[in-house]
Motif scaffolding. Structure first.
Motif, PDB file in Angstrom:
ATOM      1  N   ILE A  90      44.648 -17.783  12.772  1.00 31.28           N
ATOM      2  CA  ILE A  90      44.624 -17.289  13.864  1.00 31.28           C
ATOM      3  C   ILE A  90      44.674 -15.902  13.826  1.00 31.28           C
ATOM      4  CG2 ILE A  90      45.585 -16.813  16.127  1.00 31.28           C
ATOM      5  CD1 ILE A  90      46.750 -19.959  16.007  1.00 31.28           C
ATOM      6  N   VAL A  91      43.747 -15.057  13.927  1.00 28.29           N
ATOM      7  CA  VAL A  91      43.789 -13.700  13.742  1.00 28.29           C
ATOM      8  C   VAL A  91      44.254 -12.755  15.100  1.00 28.29           C
ATOM      9  CG1 VAL A  91      42.401 -13.468  11.737  1.00 28.29           C
ATOM     10  CG2 VAL A  91      41.476 -13.217  13.916  1.00 28.29           C
ATOM     11  N   ARG A  92      43.768 -13.393  16.145  1.00 30.08           N
ATOM     12  CA  ARG A  92      44.235 -12.716  17.550  1.00 30.08           C
ATOM     13  C   ARG A  92      44.662 -13.928  18.588  1.00 30.08           C
ATOM     14  NH1 ARG A  92      41.103 -13.380  21.509  1.00 30.08           N
ATOM     15  NH2 ARG A  92      39.367 -13.891  20.311  1.00 30.08           N
ATOM     16  N   HIS A  93      45.674 -13.625  19.102  1.00 30.36           N
ATOM     17  CA  HIS A  93      46.130 -14.547  20.229  1.00 30.36           C
ATOM     18  C   HIS A  93      46.687 -13.803  21.328  1.00 30.36           C
ATOM     19  CE1 HIS A  93      49.804 -17.878  20.895  1.00 30.36           C
ATOM     20  NE2 HIS A  93      49.035 -17.589  22.187  1.00 30.36           N
ATOM     21  N   GLN A  94      46.190 -14.180  22.710  1.00 30.93           N
ATOM     22  CA  GLN A  94      46.328 -13.758  23.678  1.00 30.93           C
ATOM     23  C   GLN A  94      46.721 -14.760  24.889  1.00 30.93           C
ATOM     24  OE1 GLN A  94      43.000 -11.691  25.988  1.00 30.93           O
ATOM     25  NE2 GLN A  94      44.649 -10.505  26.853  1.00 30.93           N
ATOM     26  N   ASP A  95      47.940 -14.553  25.238  1.00 41.73           N
ATOM     27  CA  ASP A  95      48.602 -15.582  26.429  1.00 41.73           C
ATOM     28  C   ASP A  95      48.441 -14.742  27.632  1.00 41.73           C
ATOM     29  OD1 ASP A  95      49.104 -17.545  24.804  1.00 41.73           O
ATOM     30  OD2 ASP A  95      51.207 -17.034  24.496  1.00 41.73           O
ATOM     31  N   ARG A  96      47.849 -15.568  28.913  1.00 42.67           N
ATOM     32  CA  ARG A  96      47.630 -15.388  30.123  1.00 42.67           C
ATOM     33  C   ARG A  96      48.485 -16.053  31.146  1.00 42.67           C
ATOM     34  NH1 ARG A  96      42.199 -14.536  28.531  1.00 42.67           N
ATOM     35  NH2 ARG A  96      41.791 -12.345  28.378  1.00 42.67           N
ATOM     36  N   PHE A  97      49.481 -15.311  31.751  1.00 46.76           N
ATOM     37  CA  PHE A  97      50.290 -16.039  32.793  1.00 46.76           C
ATOM     38  C   PHE A  97      50.552 -15.100  34.190  1.00 46.76           C
ATOM     39  CE2 PHE A  97      53.045 -14.613  29.517  1.00 46.76           C
ATOM     40  CZ  PHE A  97      54.129 -14.100  30.477  1.00 46.76           C
ATOM     41  N   GLY A  98      50.775 -15.649  34.996  1.00 44.41           N
ATOM     42  CA  GLY A  98      51.214 -14.706  36.293  1.00 44.41           C
ATOM     43  C   GLY A  98      52.544 -14.345  36.078  1.00 44.41           C
ATOM     44  N   LEU A  99      52.599 -13.079  36.074  1.00 37.90           N
ATOM     45  CA  LEU A  99      53.990 -12.288  35.710  1.00 37.90           C
ATOM     46  C   LEU A  99      54.698 -12.298  37.017  1.00 37.90           C
ATOM     47  CD1 LEU A  99      55.894 -11.036  33.675  1.00 37.90           C
ATOM     48  CD2 LEU A  99      54.661  -8.625  34.344  1.00 37.90           C
ATOM     49  N   TYR A 100      54.273 -12.199  38.290  1.00 41.55           N
ATOM     50  CA  TYR A 100      55.077 -12.354  39.401  1.00 41.55           C
ATOM     51  C   TYR A 100      55.474 -13.866  39.731  1.00 41.55           C
ATOM     52  CZ  TYR A 100      55.992 -12.493  44.484  1.00 41.55           C
ATOM     53  OH  TYR A 100      56.463 -12.400  45.688  1.00 41.55           O
ATOM     54  N   ARG A 101      54.751 -14.870  39.405  1.00 41.32           N
ATOM     55  CA  ARG A 101      55.298 -16.213  39.430  1.00 41.32           C
ATOM     56  C   ARG A 101      56.475 -16.384  38.551  1.00 41.32           C
ATOM     57  NH1 ARG A 101      54.784 -21.198  37.189  1.00 41.32           N
ATOM     58  NH2 ARG A 101      54.518 -22.998  38.584  1.00 41.32           N
ATOM     59  N   TRP A 102      56.195 -15.885  37.175  1.00 43.83           N
ATOM     60  CA  TRP A 102      57.321 -16.168  36.410  1.00 43.83           C
ATOM     61  C   TRP A 102      58.705 -15.352  36.906  1.00 43.83           C
ATOM     62  CZ3 TRP A 102      60.136 -12.739  33.740  1.00 43.83           C
ATOM     63  CH2 TRP A 102      61.041 -13.199  32.732  1.00 43.83           C
ATOM     64  N   ALA A 103      58.520 -14.253  37.190  1.00 44.81           N
ATOM     65  CA  ALA A 103      59.525 -13.181  37.821  1.00 44.81           C
ATOM     66  C   ALA A 103      60.246 -14.133  38.890  1.00 44.81           C
ATOM     67  CB  ALA A 103      59.107 -11.839  38.265  1.00 44.81           C
ATOM     68  N   ARG A 104      59.600 -14.492  39.820  1.00 44.41           N
ATOM     69  CA  ARG A 104      60.123 -15.283  41.133  1.00 44.41           C
ATOM     70  C   ARG A 104      60.991 -16.475  40.415  1.00 44.41           C
ATOM     71  NH1 ARG A 104      54.708 -15.951  43.218  1.00 44.41           N
ATOM     72  NH2 ARG A 104      55.230 -18.179  42.937  1.00 44.41           N
ATOM     73  N   GLN A 105      60.724 -17.270  39.261  1.00 42.38           N
ATOM     74  CA  GLN A 105      61.501 -18.322  39.025  1.00 42.38           C
ATOM     75  C   GLN A 105      62.762 -17.705  38.093  1.00 42.38           C
ATOM     76  OE1 GLN A 105      59.133 -21.539  37.250  1.00 42.38           O
ATOM     77  NE2 GLN A 105      57.532 -20.185  37.233  1.00 42.38           N
ATOM     78  N   ALA A 106      62.518 -16.823  37.206  1.00 41.91           N
ATOM     79  CA  ALA A 106      63.352 -16.249  36.495  1.00 41.91           C
ATOM     80  C   ALA A 106      64.562 -15.420  37.058  1.00 41.91           C
ATOM     81  CB  ALA A 106      62.619 -15.390  35.377  1.00 41.91           C
ATOM     82  N   PHE A 107      64.209 -14.926  38.072  1.00 44.10           N
ATOM     83  CA  PHE A 107      64.966 -14.067  38.889  1.00 44.10           C
ATOM     84  C   PHE A 107      65.235 -14.145  40.157  1.00 44.10           C
ATOM     85  CE2 PHE A 107      63.188 -11.030  35.615  1.00 44.10           C
ATOM     86  CZ  PHE A 107      64.136 -10.891  34.897  1.00 44.10           C
ATOM     87  N   GLY A 108      64.731 -15.458  40.698  1.00 44.08           N
ATOM     88  CA  GLY A 108      65.004 -15.938  41.927  1.00 44.08           C
ATOM     89  C   GLY A 108      64.549 -14.912  43.171  1.00 44.08           C
ATOM     90  N   LEU A 109      65.484 -14.714  44.227  1.00 48.31           N
ATOM     91  CA  LEU A 109      65.180 -13.937  45.101  1.00 48.31           C
ATOM     92  C   LEU A 109      64.845 -12.325  44.905  1.00 48.31           C
ATOM     93  CD1 LEU A 109      65.182 -13.442  48.424  1.00 48.31           C
ATOM     94  CD2 LEU A 109      67.540 -12.811  48.506  1.00 48.31           C
ATOM     95  N   LEU A 110      65.364 -11.895  43.984  1.00 47.13           N
ATOM     96  CA  LEU A 110      65.260 -10.407  43.379  1.00 47.13           C
ATOM     97  C   LEU A 110      63.733 -10.474  43.004  1.00 47.13           C
ATOM     98  CD1 LEU A 110      65.990  -7.714  43.076  1.00 47.13           C
ATOM     99  CD2 LEU A 110      67.115  -8.508  40.728  1.00 47.13           C
TER     100      LEU A 110
END
Length: 182
Positions: A125-145
Motif C-alpha cells: 500500500i502506497v496510499r491509504h485514504q479513509d473517509r467517514f462522517g466527521l460530524y457523525r463521529w463527533a456526535r458519538q464521541a462528544f455527545g450533546l456538545l
C-alpha cells in the motif's frame, strides 16, 4: 520500432493477473492485524513511502502513519473491527470497515463507519485514504456538545489540531522508549 500504446489503452495491460487478488489479500491482512491491534503487522502491508489521510489526520507521511497506528492500537483496548466489500485490482483497492471502540477523550462508545481506498505498488500500500462522517463521529464521541457543534469547520480544525498534538506527544514518548530499549 514498436508503436506507442493507444491513449485509451488499459493501464493494467501486462500487469500480473493475480495482482488484484494479492492486493485484496493485503487489505484483508491489514484489517485482520488492526482487529488484533498489531500495528507492526499493519505497517508491513505499507510501502516505505506510504501516505495516509482521513478527516482528522489529513496528510501523514510514513513516519506519521506508523506513529498513528501504533498509538491507536496501543490505546484501543476494546477495539472491534469488521471489514467488508474488499475489492482490488493491480493498482487500487477499496474496503468498507466499521471500527467500534471507546473514545479515550470522553469514555463514550463510537461506531465509526469508514470507506477506505488504497493505491498499490509492488504489492504494498502506497496510499491509504479513509473517509467517514466527521460530524457523525463527533456526535458519538462528544455527545450533546458534538451534536450542537460537531458540524462546525472551526470545531473540525480544533479536533485536527488536538489530534496532531496528541500524535506528536505520543511520537516523542514512543521514540524515546524505542531508543531506550534498542
Amino acid at each position: 520500432m514498436p508503436e506507442p500504446a493507444a491513449p485509451d489503452a488499459n493501464p493494467n495491460a501486462g500487469a500480473n493477473p493475480n495482482a488484484g487478488a494479492a492486493n485484496a489479500a493485503t487489505i484483508a491482512r491489514f484489517y485482520a492485524a488492526l482487529g488484533r491491534r498489531d500495528a507492526e503487522a499493519m505497517l508491513a502491508c505499507y510501502a516505505p513511502d506510504v501516505h495516509f489521510s482521513d478527516p482528522i489526520f489529513r496528510d501523514l507521511d510514513a513516519t506519521g502513519v506508523a506513529a498513528m497506528w501504533r498509538m491507536l492500537t496501543s490505546r484501543g483496548e476494546d477495539l472491534h473491527v469488521v471489514v467488508s466489500d474488499i475489492t482490488a485490482d493491480a493498482q487500487i483497492g477499496r474496503a468498507h470497515w466499521v471500527a467500534t471502540y471507546t473514545f479515550s477523550g470522553t469514555g463514550r462508545r463510537v461506531e465509526n463507519r469508514i470507506d477506505a481506498t488504497f493505491g498499490f505498488r509492488d504489492g504494498r500500500i502506497v496510499r491509504h485514504q479513509d473517509r467517514f462522517g466527521l460530524y457523525r463521529w463527533a456526535r458519538q464521541a462528544f455527545g450533546l456538545l458534538g451534536t450542537l457543534l460537531g458540524w462546525s469547520p472551526l470545531v473540525h480544525r480544533t479536533m485536527r489540531r488536538q489530534a496532531a498534538r496528541t500524535l506528536a506527544a505520543w511520537q516523542a514518548r514512543d521514540s524515546s522508549e524505542r531508543a531506550a530499549s534498542g
